[in-house]
Write an enzyme that holds these catalytic residues in place. Sequence first.
Site, PDB file in Angstrom:
ATOM      1  CB  CYS A   1      -6.555 -21.490  72.021  1.00  0.00           C
ATOM      2  SG  CYS A   1      -4.095 -21.241  72.323  1.00  0.00           S
TER       3      CYS A   1
ATOM      4  CD  GLU B   1      -9.379 -20.384  84.259  1.00  0.00           C
ATOM      5  OE1 GLU B   1     -10.193 -21.203  84.740  1.00  0.00           O
ATOM      6  OE2 GLU B   1      -9.968 -20.184  83.143  1.00  0.00           O
TER       7      GLU B   1
END
Length: 344
Positions: free
Chosen positions: A335, A88
């Site tokens: 994150c 990704e």
Amino acid sequence: MNYSKYETMKQLIADMKLPDYRYEQIIKAIFSQHTSTFEKMSTLPLELKKSLINTFGPSVCCTVPVACQTSGQADKILFSLPDGNRVETVNLHYKKGWESFCISSQCGCGFGCQFCATGTLGHKRNMTADEITDQLLYFHLNGHKLNSISFMGMGEPLANPNLFDALNILNDSSLFGLSQRRITISTIGIIPGIKRLTHEFPQINLAYSLHSPFENQRSELMPVNRSFPLHEVMNALDNHIRHTGRRLFLAYIMLNGVNDSVDHAKALVELLQDRGPWAHLYHVDLIPYNATDKTPRKFASSDKITMKRFRDILHANGISVATRTQFGSDISAACGQLLGEKDV
């Protein structure tokens, strides 16, 4: 040794005994004319087009987008790689048209940080230099401006030796032409990689995922600390600053009741004040934790009051500190949330 597509193109042209300018025509088609397939490169002879297609396939990019999610300022793209692995990449949009890209460097990750979804996948393999840079090439070919790049996607970049080939491609003025200062590499503390980066790419921004000032707790949260202890990494970072004169970023995820106490803040102050003449070049980014249901141990983010208290302690002691704004957590694009395993 894995040669990049650009090196392979040069060799192919030489083997076909074609003039060198044919390579320049290919590069111009890709980077100036945004041509995404070899068939559409109108300046090339048919024989060369066929050879390029036979070698690389019809597309200039080896990364194939298979899904996309959008939320506010964040787009998350799921790419399929030639062997079927998936990674990704996140595109962040800021004011005045600035675009930042968070890219992956490994399929999965073998370091097993307890709070990170990617770490639950285990290490599958390192991405090649082409696979790393083609994440960005895809966006370039589709008209995006590559204003800044961060290696904060899937995997530990400094554990992949192909990273340095990718950095050479990104920095090459005839290809992407990205300034080192527009690139940030985030690491959990791979000391050999830090040392190599210091000498080969001194102007690239370096961010260290700290997350606890205590050795024992950091080893519990991040098993890599047993191999590369915090105090040894800090010495390597001091040397990096000494060599480069550049500010160094420390990422600190705020975990409720885990690493957000007054004692943690004071210990972090002490750790940084011990850096002596280099202390002023360390900057701490406090990061709200992005929840995921993929990790065996469940965590929650510290609340705003606790984060402010933590930040105020650092600030009062002369530590450069900020609370980072996060985007894309609702589509698992922030994150520690990237997985790349399923259709998103």
